[in-house]
Scaffold this motif. Structure first.
Motif, PDB file in Angstrom:
ATOM      1  N   PHE A   1       0.849  -1.190   0.000  1.00  0.00           N
ATOM      2  CA  PHE A   1       0.000   0.000   0.000  1.00  0.00           C
ATOM      3  C   PHE A   1       0.887   1.244   0.000  1.00  0.00           C
ATOM      4  N   LEU A   2       0.413   2.300  -0.623  1.00  0.00           N
ATOM      5  CA  LEU A   2       1.104   3.581  -0.520  1.00  0.00           C
ATOM      6  C   LEU A   2       1.018   4.036   0.929  1.00  0.00           C
ATOM      7  N   ARG A   3       2.164   4.439   1.489  1.00  0.00           N
ATOM      8  CA  ARG A   3       2.149   4.756   2.912  1.00  0.00           C
ATOM      9  C   ARG A   3       3.258   5.732   3.265  1.00  0.00           C
TER      10      ARG A   3
ATOM     11  N   THR B   1       8.549   4.433  -6.016  1.00  0.00           N
ATOM     12  CA  THR B   1       8.209   3.610  -7.180  1.00  0.00           C
ATOM     13  C   THR B   1       8.340   2.114  -6.900  1.00  0.00           C
ATOM     14  N   ALA B   2       9.317   1.725  -6.076  1.00  0.00           N
ATOM     15  CA  ALA B   2       9.575   0.301  -5.854  1.00  0.00           C
ATOM     16  C   ALA B   2       8.959  -0.231  -4.566  1.00  0.00           C
ATOM     17  N   GLU B   3       8.844   0.624  -3.547  1.00  0.00           N
ATOM     18  CA  GLU B   3       8.411   0.156  -2.233  1.00  0.00           C
ATOM     19  C   GLU B   3       7.108   0.799  -1.769  1.00  0.00           C
ATOM     20  N   ASN B   4       6.534   1.715  -2.561  1.00  0.00           N
ATOM     21  CA  ASN B   4       5.309   2.438  -2.172  1.00  0.00           C
ATOM     22  C   ASN B   4       5.497   3.252  -0.901  1.00  0.00           C
ATOM     23  N   LEU B   5       6.738   3.658  -0.640  1.00  0.00           N
ATOM     24  CA  LEU B   5       7.057   4.435   0.561  1.00  0.00           C
ATOM     25  C   LEU B   5       7.229   5.904   0.206  1.00  0.00           C
ATOM     26  N   LEU B   6       6.676   6.763   1.046  1.00  0.00           N
ATOM     27  CA  LEU B   6       6.818   8.203   0.866  1.00  0.00           C
ATOM     28  C   LEU B   6       7.845   8.724   1.874  1.00  0.00           C
TER      29      LEU B   6
END
Length: 828
Positions: free
Chosen positions: A438-440, A492-497
């Protein structure tokens, strides 16, 4: 201290202090050997701190505090950067089981302006049921009865004949037609969260929340709160498969990035969002579960139909919101099947939709028509229909689930290929965390960004004076590019912000300040060096003052502290071996003091000073230590382990060199009490040290360690705090030399494990028996107990020999009638 000398006939001020010597109370704790004057040397970099550096440091501290407080301006800056990520690399558009039935301009043109009669909506729901949709979610509220319903027309048109009115009233109303259609397919009705109480005449929803269980902390304190919830007319609410609010939350700049999937209504109710209710109605059970910890909400979970014990988790931020991972806006106003999301409501009502287009999908009913004013500002479009925001939430969930299942399958097949059993592979793939898909913006990102600011700021402060502004600028540019690429990769690779805009802005500001300051640094450095190093300071104090220069002042405070004195026994004999090699003696002492010092420091102790072969240390200053007595005892026990290792090394070395070996041995005294601690001395020279009676007592206890045959002797105030954790042996009640008050002293024999060992229990029991008989003047029993104790394994034989000598003396010279067992020490 190389030789043992007799200073009994000289005053303290004209002698070198040794452990066990009398020390006036006003000078206790301040004793030290004469130090040579330091040689001229180049000023330390610590003294080079100048106004520009201080300003940069203040700017850095301000920046860190500001980021920690995270005001809305900083949050907006961070979110704007995240918007660019989604704009340039949105979530890949794929065919997920999500669709939108669009009340578009085409539909309004063919079927009239909104609101439509509920009978028309009922017909649309029926046709969606015929197209085999999984569930319908209404991004619309029907808060008022339909004015076009036959019964309402009869009430409104009062001029109609009574027969006509009665005939109209006998017809089913439009709500009943819509309710009947809702029984044929799961329909989740939408509700609106209000920040005010419901208007007069409106009733709250009567249906209980699907949240029946909470795992971990109570989620209510963390959730967004609405004062009330606007519901639909009762007939529709009663026949709905679920009830969810479709209110979204705009950030301070009006952009929708995070949407609450769970909210608090009033003081007690917890309600789900429309999208979560659709998932529950289509795939779940009747119950939703929240998972929370002390930091906030973690996720929403629902049990999967037919899968006992398996839950479908949707991770959230601490306030119950989901980061919407937007895809490119879907095409609108196209024929059915040409848009990944949109199907015109007119096409559904007129049977222009092929059966396979909507089969098995979660269908949202909403509007893209500009006149209905449901257009939202999002990272990927400034005017995105609100219903498409909800569709993106559902797509985000399905995309994460698909990627999770793919990762599990790939890892499972890899493990099987590597030779793992099916059971082992199944166990290992369970470690894959669904939240990673999930984007997070994880909770640790705040700390990481603050750490990034601190590290980059400190590096700038350190590097610019050394490398110069040009080379530092190159380093900053390279580091910034690397961090930017890292942040982009994590998205892009880990959905981490991970935000680098604010740390980057702080870095640029610090660079500007420090670069300007660099040009005036040389002259200021010289003044700083002269001012800071006019006095001779201990290295330990210098390190502390580098962090807090304001401590360059005299003064003190009274604190309860634990003191430790450690001295080498038989040092004269050892020094005799090094008569022709004084450098070797120095090396030996340093080799001994180094591990002992490290042990003290590792257990939060502070080295006061070295006095030849003696160490003086204390706990609970300058930093507070809640377990000062325990730390001191732990350090003392470890010091003997260190000593054992050193002696083994020296013995091996002596054997290899073919020379004699004399082991090192130490004695330790520990005492706790109130002392004065602070920077003490003159305006030209001072040290951070201690004064007080407890210091003198600690030194006396070290001197008694040899007398009592115990390596470590501690005072009663120390013993009272560690009696339940360490193996303590009551030794005696004595009045140490130089003091009139009697104190009970104890031998520290071992740690907690040793305290429970049978070996210790045996000789402690026999020692206690000896002490009781000794105090009762039963010399025969005491003597017998002492002799028996001395034969026990690991018992301190020197202690019992001392008592046997004392008992023999008391037999010949009985103590006074008022003797209370106190022994007046005649040695130091």
């Amino acid at each position: 201290m190389v030789e043992t000398r007799d200073f009994s006939k000289t005053s303290f001020k004209n002698s070198e202090w040794q452990p066990g010597d009398d020390v006036p109370l006003d000078q206790a704790g301040e004793i030290e050997l004469e130090r040579p004057k330091p040689q001229e040397s180049k000023p330390s970099w610590i003294s080079k701190i100048q106004l520009g550096t201080l300003f940069a440091f203040a700017l850095l501290v301000t920046a860190v505090i500001t980021r920690w407080l995270d005001p809305v301006q900083i949050e907006t800056l961070r979110n704007k950067a995240f918007d660019q990520y989604q704009l340039y690399s949105p979530r890949p558009a794929k065919n997920y089981p999500v669709a939108i039935i669009d009340l578009d301009e085409k539909s309004l043109s063919e079927f009239g302006q909104w609101p439509w009669p509920r009978s028309t909506v009922a017909k649309m729901i029926e046709k969606l049921g015929n197209l085999n949709v999984a569930a319908v979610g209404l991004d619309i509220i029907f808060a008022e009865p339909d004015r076009t319903s036959p019964d309402r027309i009869a009430e409104t048109l009062t001029q109609l004949p009574e027969g006509v009115k009665n005939s109209l009233k006998e017809l089913p109303n439009n709500e009943s037609l819509m309710a009947l259609a809702m029984k044929k397919v799961p329909v989740v009705v939408g509700q609106v969260g209000l920040y005010t109480q419901l208007p007069k005449g409106k009733k709250p929803s009567k249906f209980p929340s699907p949240f029946k269980a909470f795992k971990g902390a109570d989620p209510k304190p963390f959730l967004f709160q609405y004062a009330s919830l606007m519901a639909n007319v009762e007939q529709l609410e009663m026949n709905a498969a679920g009830h969810g609010f479709f209110s979204v939350w705009e950030e301070a700049d009006g952009v929708i990035r995070r949407v609450p999937l769970i909210a608090r209504i009033g003081a007690k109710q917890i309600r789900p969002a429309l999208t979560i209710e659709m998932l529950r109605a289509a795939y779940g059970t009747n119950t939703l579960l929240t998972k929370a910890n002390a930091a906030g909400i973690e996720s929403i979970a629902m049990q999967i139909k037919g899968a006992q014990g398996q839950f479908f988790d949707v991770p959230l931020d601490g306030n119950g919101r989901i980061w919407v991972h937007f895809s490119k806006p879907a095409k609108q106003n196209v024929i059915p099947g040409q848009s990944r999301l949109y199907v015109s409501a007119a096409d559904v009502l007129t049977n222009r939709v092929q059966p396979n287009i909507l089969k098995g999908k979660l269908v949202l009913v909403g509007t893209s028509a500009a006149g209905l004013q449901d257009l939202r500002n999002t990272p990927v479009a400034s005017r995105l229909p609100g219903v498409e925001v909800h569709a993106n939430i559902l797509e985000s969930v399905f995309a994460a689930e698909a990627n999770y299942q793919k990762a599990v399958k790939t890892e499972y097949e890899k493990l099987i290929g590597d030779g793992a059993t099916q059971n082992e592979a199944s166990q290992k793939v369970r470690a894959i965390d669904k939240r990673d898909f999930f984007l997070r913006y994880p909770a640790w990102a705040n700390s990481a960004e603050i750490l990034l600011i601190i590290v980059s700021g400190l590096l700038l402060i350190l590097l610019i004076p050394r490398l110069g502004p040009i080379l530092t600028l190159v380093c900053v540019a390279i580091a910034t590019c690397a961090l930017g690429l890292l942040s982009w990769h994590l998205y892009t690779a880990e959905n981490l912000l991970l935000d680098i805009t604010y740390p980057g802005a702080v870095t640029i500001a610090l660079y500007a300040v420090l670069a300007f300051s660099n040009y005036t640094r040389e002259a200021a450095e010289k003044r700083q060096v002269r001012g800071a190093f006019a006095q001779y300071l201990s290295p330990e104090l210098i390190e502390q003052l580098a962090e807090d220069p304001s401590r360059l002042k005299l003064g003190g405070e009274t604190k309860r502290m634990t003191l430790l004195f450690c001295d080498v026994r038989g040092f004269t004999s050892i020094s005799e071996l090094y008569k022709s090699d004084p450098q070797g003696l120095t090396t030996l002492i340093n080799r001994l003091l180094t591990p002992l010092t490290n042990t003290i420091l590792d257990r939060h102790g502070t080295i006061d000073k070295y006095m030849g072969d003696c160490i003086m240390a204390f706990w609970n200053a300058p930093l507070d230590d809640e377990d000062q007595e325990g730390d001191a005892c732990a350090a003392a026990l470890q010091m003997f382990k260190d000593l054992k290792i050193l002696n083994e090394e020296r013995e091996n070395e002596a054997r290899e060199q073919g020379i004699g070996f004399l082991p090192l041995n130490i004695g330790i005294g520990i005492n706790t009490g109130d002392v004065v601690v602070g920077n003490m001395g003159s305006s030209q020279r001072f040290d951070y040290s201690v004064l007080g009676d407890a210091v003198n007592t600690a030194a006396r206890l070290e001197g008694q360690s040899k007398e009592y045959g115990c390596n470590i002797v501690i005072g009663q105030d120390t013993a009272s705090e560690v009696a339940d954790r360490y193996a303590l042996l009551e030794l005696d009640k004595i009045a140490v030399k130089g003091k009139s008050e009697a104190v009970t002293i104890f031998g520290l024999m071992g740690d907690h494990d040793y305290m429970n060992a049978s070996t210790f229990s045996k000789y402690r029991k026999k020692t206690d028996e000896m002490r009781r008989a000794y105090l009762a003047r039963d010399w025969d029993t005491a003597e017998q107990a002492a002799k028996e104790a001395s034969t026990l394994s690991e018992a301190p034989a020197g202690l019992y020999k001392m008592y046997l000598d004392r008992i023999e003396n008391y037999r010949n010279n009985p103590p006074e009638e008022d003797w209370n067992g106190v022994y007046v020490a005649t040695t130091k």
